[in-house]
Design a protein around this motif. Structure first.
Motif, PDB file in Angstrom:
ATOM      1  N   LYS A  91       0.835  -1.201   0.000  1.00  0.00           N
ATOM      2  CA  LYS A  91       0.000   0.000   0.000  1.00  0.00           C
ATOM      3  C   LYS A  91       0.870   1.253   0.000  1.00  0.00           C
ATOM      4  CE  LYS A  91      -3.615   2.183   2.816  1.00  0.00           C
ATOM      5  NZ  LYS A  91      -2.996   2.788   4.003  1.00  0.00           N
ATOM      6  N   GLU A  92       2.003   1.200   0.686  1.00  0.00           N
ATOM      7  CA  GLU A  92       2.896   2.356   0.704  1.00  0.00           C
ATOM      8  C   GLU A  92       3.460   2.616  -0.693  1.00  0.00           C
ATOM      9  OE1 GLU A  92       3.660   4.919   2.020  1.00  0.00           O
ATOM     10  OE2 GLU A  92       5.724   5.441   1.552  1.00  0.00           O
ATOM     11  N   PHE A  93       3.802   1.553  -1.407  1.00  0.00           N
ATOM     12  CA  PHE A  93       4.256   1.757  -2.785  1.00  0.00           C
ATOM     13  C   PHE A  93       3.124   2.370  -3.621  1.00  0.00           C
ATOM     14  CE2 PHE A  93       7.455  -1.732  -1.875  1.00  0.00           C
ATOM     15  CZ  PHE A  93       8.542  -0.879  -1.915  1.00  0.00           C
ATOM     16  N   ALA A  94       1.882   1.927  -3.377  1.00  0.00           N
ATOM     17  CA  ALA A  94       0.732   2.521  -4.066  1.00  0.00           C
ATOM     18  C   ALA A  94       0.608   3.999  -3.686  1.00  0.00           C
ATOM     19  CB  ALA A  94      -0.544   1.760  -3.703  1.00  0.00           C
ATOM     20  N   GLY A  95       0.868   4.304  -2.420  1.00  0.00           N
ATOM     21  CA  GLY A  95       0.800   5.683  -1.955  1.00  0.00           C
ATOM     22  C   GLY A  95       1.867   6.549  -2.614  1.00  0.00           C
ATOM     23  N   GLN A  96       3.061   5.996  -2.763  1.00  0.00           N
ATOM     24  CA  GLN A  96       4.124   6.751  -3.436  1.00  0.00           C
ATOM     25  C   GLN A  96       3.775   6.945  -4.913  1.00  0.00           C
ATOM     26  OE1 GLN A  96       8.141   5.368  -2.635  1.00  0.00           O
ATOM     27  NE2 GLN A  96       7.667   4.983  -0.508  1.00  0.00           N
ATOM     28  N   GLU A  97       3.146   5.929  -5.499  1.00  0.00           N
ATOM     29  CA  GLU A  97       2.705   6.063  -6.890  1.00  0.00           C
ATOM     30  C   GLU A  97       1.700   7.214  -7.003  1.00  0.00           C
ATOM     31  OE1 GLU A  97       0.340   2.849  -8.410  1.00  0.00           O
ATOM     32  OE2 GLU A  97       0.379   3.641 -10.454  1.00  0.00           O
ATOM     33  N   ARG A  98       0.751   7.256  -6.047  1.00  0.00           N
ATOM     34  CA  ARG A  98      -0.228   8.339  -6.041  1.00  0.00           C
ATOM     35  C   ARG A  98       0.468   9.687  -5.958  1.00  0.00           C
ATOM     36  NH1 ARG A  98      -4.594   8.527  -1.237  1.00  0.00           N
ATOM     37  NH2 ARG A  98      -2.697   8.757  -0.012  1.00  0.00           N
ATOM     38  N   ALA A  99       1.454   9.790  -5.062  1.00  0.00           N
ATOM     39  CA  ALA A  99       2.136  11.070  -4.856  1.00  0.00           C
ATOM     40  C   ALA A  99       2.920  11.480  -6.101  1.00  0.00           C
ATOM     41  CB  ALA A  99       3.076  10.963  -3.652  1.00  0.00           C
ATOM     42  N   VAL A 100       3.669  10.548  -6.674  1.00  0.00           N
ATOM     43  CA  VAL A 100       4.484  10.879  -7.849  1.00  0.00           C
ATOM     44  C   VAL A 100       3.589  11.225  -9.037  1.00  0.00           C
ATOM     45  CG1 VAL A 100       6.184   9.976  -9.490  1.00  0.00           C
ATOM     46  CG2 VAL A 100       6.428   9.487  -7.051  1.00  0.00           C
ATOM     47  N   GLY A 101       2.519  10.425  -9.214  1.00  0.00           N
ATOM     48  CA  GLY A 101       1.585  10.686 -10.316  1.00  0.00           C
ATOM     49  C   GLY A 101       0.875  12.022 -10.134  1.00  0.00           C
ATOM     50  N   ALA A 102       0.464  12.314  -8.892  1.00  0.00           N
ATOM     51  CA  ALA A 102      -0.225  13.578  -8.614  1.00  0.00           C
ATOM     52  C   ALA A 102       0.685  14.754  -8.948  1.00  0.00           C
ATOM     53  CB  ALA A 102      -0.640  13.625  -7.143  1.00  0.00           C
ATOM     54  N   ALA A 103       1.959  14.625  -8.568  1.00  0.00           N
ATOM     55  CA  ALA A 103       2.910  15.703  -8.859  1.00  0.00           C
ATOM     56  C   ALA A 103       3.073  15.878 -10.375  1.00  0.00           C
ATOM     57  CB  ALA A 103       4.256  15.388  -8.205  1.00  0.00           C
ATOM     58  N   LEU A 104       3.145  14.770 -11.097  1.00  0.00           N
ATOM     59  CA  LEU A 104       3.300  14.834 -12.556  1.00  0.00           C
ATOM     60  C   LEU A 104       2.117  15.543 -13.208  1.00  0.00           C
ATOM     61  CD1 LEU A 104       4.712  11.429 -13.902  1.00  0.00           C
ATOM     62  CD2 LEU A 104       5.569  13.726 -14.388  1.00  0.00           C
ATOM     63  N   PHE A 105       0.898  15.113 -12.873  1.00  0.00           N
ATOM     64  CA  PHE A 105      -0.301  15.727 -13.452  1.00  0.00           C
ATOM     65  C   PHE A 105      -0.366  17.201 -13.083  1.00  0.00           C
ATOM     66  CE2 PHE A 105      -2.379  11.424 -13.979  1.00  0.00           C
ATOM     67  CZ  PHE A 105      -2.613  11.545 -15.347  1.00  0.00           C
ATOM     68  N   ALA A 106      -0.077  17.484 -11.786  1.00  0.00           N
ATOM     69  CA  ALA A 106      -0.190  18.861 -11.324  1.00  0.00           C
ATOM     70  C   ALA A 106       0.806  19.775 -12.039  1.00  0.00           C
ATOM     71  CB  ALA A 106       0.012  18.930  -9.808  1.00  0.00           C
ATOM     72  N   ARG A 107       2.003  19.279 -12.335  1.00  0.00           N
ATOM     73  CA  ARG A 107       2.998  20.066 -13.055  1.00  0.00           C
ATOM     74  C   ARG A 107       2.611  20.251 -14.505  1.00  0.00           C
ATOM     75  NH1 ARG A 107       8.622  19.342 -11.547  1.00  0.00           N
ATOM     76  NH2 ARG A 107       8.972  18.976 -13.760  1.00  0.00           N
ATOM     77  N   GLY A 108       1.810  19.289 -15.014  1.00  0.00           N
ATOM     78  CA  GLY A 108       1.311  19.424 -16.385  1.00  0.00           C
ATOM     79  C   GLY A 108       2.328  19.054 -17.445  1.00  0.00           C
ATOM     80  N   GLN A 109       3.412  18.351 -17.054  1.00  0.00           N
ATOM     81  CA  GLN A 109       4.426  18.012 -18.036  1.00  0.00           C
ATOM     82  C   GLN A 109       5.009  16.626 -17.736  1.00  0.00           C
ATOM     83  OE1 GLN A 109       7.987  20.417 -18.226  1.00  0.00           O
ATOM     84  NE2 GLN A 109       7.709  20.698 -20.444  1.00  0.00           N
ATOM     85  N   SER A 110       5.139  15.825 -18.789  1.00  0.00           N
ATOM     86  CA  SER A 110       5.675  14.477 -18.614  1.00  0.00           C
ATOM     87  C   SER A 110       7.181  14.530 -18.371  1.00  0.00           C
ATOM     88  CB  SER A 110       5.368  13.650 -19.859  1.00  0.00           C
ATOM     89  OG  SER A 110       5.843  12.337 -19.686  1.00  0.00           O
ATOM     90  N   ASP A 111       7.684  13.428 -17.764  1.00  0.00           N
ATOM     91  CA  ASP A 111       9.080  13.443 -17.319  1.00  0.00           C
ATOM     92  C   ASP A 111       9.531  11.986 -17.257  1.00  0.00           C
ATOM     93  OD1 ASP A 111      10.809  15.026 -14.606  1.00  0.00           O
ATOM     94  OD2 ASP A 111      11.101  12.965 -15.292  1.00  0.00           O
TER      95      ASP A 111
END
Lengths: 418, 418
Positions: free
Chosen positions: A167-187
């Motif tokens: 679940k923690e890995f899922a949580g980190q995925e959520r955080a990293v994905g959220a940051a990516l979408f919020a920045r609006g640019q792929s990386d």
């Protein structure tokens, strides 16, 4: 002068004491899992807040910090009940040491929040900071699993540990994905990181699946648990297929966060079931052991058997346990103390063997994690890279991951200090 | 509310508690080794007495029974001091269960002596009866080694266990040889048994040699220890080279007994050194841990460091331990609680790994013993035959003895019940 019966009873009391300690440990694990859940939400919302340059999510984040603080207070209260006066040997020291580490993190949490309020740290640093605190809490759960004296309870704790880690890995995925979408640019670096997190998640859930009790496994594979997965996979695809530098739609950040959160909430339900079952199991085992203790006590009134029986009995207490011996509990009517001693020795031996097997899986995990840590420190690798390197070594050498990890660690002393 | 420092101190107190328990365990192991020594002498003299059809050795045997009783009383007094009220978890149950078993044997010892006074049992049965009681006492030493929480102490206990076990094989050799000489006739089955006992002895002494501290090893290999060996080898040759049914000179029984006894007395000196060193080591470690605890206590007066340090520090407590980390003890002047928590976690981890390695050797031994027990029960083999079978399987399959044992035990459930 103490008799054989005295020690027979003392051995049973030891078992009961161990189970009572486990029951309390189960409540500590429960509150730790709940605190982890809150910190994961706080991390996700903080990343949305930071990703939007503080334009959005401030309110939701503030509300979540309130919720986190509430569970933190509960955590501190529960761990405050831990008896640090009467020392327990061995594992106790390790558990206490892990708790001390968590408290260092909790004491700095408000200072961390201050940095993030001011947007002084970026999403990567924020994710790493929360991940560190969560890892410290997970280490407490790990020690609890490692110090359990009952194999069945230990297996449940291992299942729970792997599930919380997944679940923690899922949580980190959520955080990293959220940051990516919020920045609006792929990386592409973050895309790699996401792939690693998904893979690690699946590995943990497989381990959970291999040791979890059927009830928890059924709950996890039930339709309402897996429902968010389709939408999650669609958004994952959006994230991975975008070339480096391509635009991402920031308005998807909320959808991403929601679907990830729905999945994590479903995971939380499984966790709750696991911890509730664990407490129930401890309760049952304590009641059973106490009934056995009471029935042993009745023996003292019986006449002593033939004193030669020790030298005449064919059985030996080191022999293999009878099938079902770990289940125990036969009423000791017309049975001698010697027979009970034999039965107890066999049962304890069988339990010890089973425990050894459960703990071996934890030990493998520990070796792999430490080998990864070594690679990260000495070769300046990220965790994902270290894991990949280790796996590649195992494939090239056609050996198990744990064997490669062990070989690597045995070389640690000849490596230059970092 | 408890702080990180509280738990840091509690972890250290746990270590001290574990060491204090070990120091007490060392005294229990010491008195057990001494009781084993007396019972071995009693067995040897009883076999001489039985072998001579009660014509000789009655007086020496009676004197030895007096000496055995004295150490038995000491053993009971020491084990009476064991705190059976406050339960310890896990290994405590196993240790108590083993003690209960020994007490069953001691309670029947006078009845056994009565049978032997009356020459109602032959030398084989007498040897087996004493061997059973000695094995029960050795199981106590084994559990003590298995439950030690300090790797260095554990390694010494493993050395001691193997040495006592080796001495017991030497004692059985003395008993079987004494019976052969006293009967005055060679016997091929007993010759086989003697060969097995010598081989087992050597295996145990090799294991002792691989883990023992240099002082004890030096004492064991010193000239005065190995002096009786030449005469022993000469008498061994007399025993083995005699064809089945050939006459043996009964007057050699005393010479055999004396030379075997001289060797065992030399072994006893090594045991005494091992137990004395063990107690001294526990004392040193306790003093060191208490000094560390005192120096930690001084920390509480210090000002709190930067609360963010948890999130900024590069180290991680799961990382590999620095070389020499298990030695511990650096004065914590101007060091933060967080650094101490890291150091402690690393040190405990390194100790845990080391302990795991020491215990693995015990576990191998346990598996092999249990596989042998299985073969003995299911194929009606003697211990020597079971050992030979197991070794033959390992050679045929080109696998380690412990792997064959493990494979055999895993099949135990599908075997028909005995």
């Amino acid at each position: 002068m103490k008799t054989g019966l005295d020690f027979l009873l003392a051995a049973k009391r030891c078992e009961i004491d161990g189970l009572q300690r486990l029951a309390f440990t189960a409540t500590l694990v429960d509150v730790s899992a709940r605190l982890v859940h809150q910190l994961q939400r706080e991390r996700g919302l903080t990343n949305l807040y930071l990703g939007s340059m503080g334009q959005r999510f401030a309110e939701a984040r503030a509300a979540q910090i309130g919720a986190s603080r509430q569970v933190e207070a509960e955590w501190r209260a529960q761990f405050g009940r831990v008896d640090t006066g009467t020392a327990q040997a061995g594992h106790g020291a390790r558990l206490f040491s892990r708790i001390a580490y968590v408290l260092q993190g909790l004491d700095g949490l408000d200072a961390l929040r201050g940095q993030l309020d001011a947007q002084a740290w970026d999403t990567d640093r924020a994710t790493e900071a929360y991940a560190r605190l969560v890892a410290a809490l997970l280490a407490v759960v790990f020690e609890a699993a490692d110090s359990a004296t009952d194999p069945e309870v230990s297996r449940r704790l291992v299942a729970l540990f792997n599930f919380i880690q997944g679940k923690e890995f899922a949580g980190q995925e959520r955080a990293v994905g959220a940051a990516l979408f919020a920045r609006g640019q792929s990386d592409s670096a973050r895309q790699q990181r996401l792939l690693h997190l998904i893979e690690s998640q699946e590995r943990c859930l497989e381990l959970f699946d291999s040791v979890a009790p059927p009830t928890a496994r059924a709950l996890w594979t039930a339709p309402h648990s897996s429902a968010p997965l389709a939408e999650l996979e669609r958004l994952r695809r959006v994230l991975y297929t975008a070339p480096h530098g391509a635009a991402l739609r920031p308005e998807l950040s909320q959808a991403w966060f929601d679907v990830c959160s729905a999945r994590m909430d479903a995971m939380k339900l499984v966790e709750d079931r696991l911890t509730a079952d664990l407490r129930a199991l401890c309760g049952e085992k304590i009641a059973q052991a106490q009934a056995e203790l009471a029935s042993f006590g009745a023996l003292s009134a019986q006449a002593a058997p033939d004193p030669l029986v020790f030298y005449l009995a064919p059985a030996d207490p080191n022999g293999p346990a009878a099938p079902g011996a770990t289940q125990g509990f036969a009423l000791p009517l017309d049975r001698s103390v010697l027979e009970l001693v034999h039965d107890q020795a066999r049962r304890l031996q069988a339990m010890g063997d089973e425990l050894e097997a459960v703990r071996a899986s934890l030990n493998e995990r520990r070796l792999i994690e430490r080998a990864k840590g070594l690679l990260m420190a000495h070769r300046q690798l990220s965790e994902a890279e270290a894991h990949k390197t280790l796996r590649q070594m195992a494939m090239n050498q056609n050996r198990r991951l744990v064997d490669v990890a062990e070989a690597l660690l045995s070389m640690a002393e000849v490596l230059p200090p970092r």
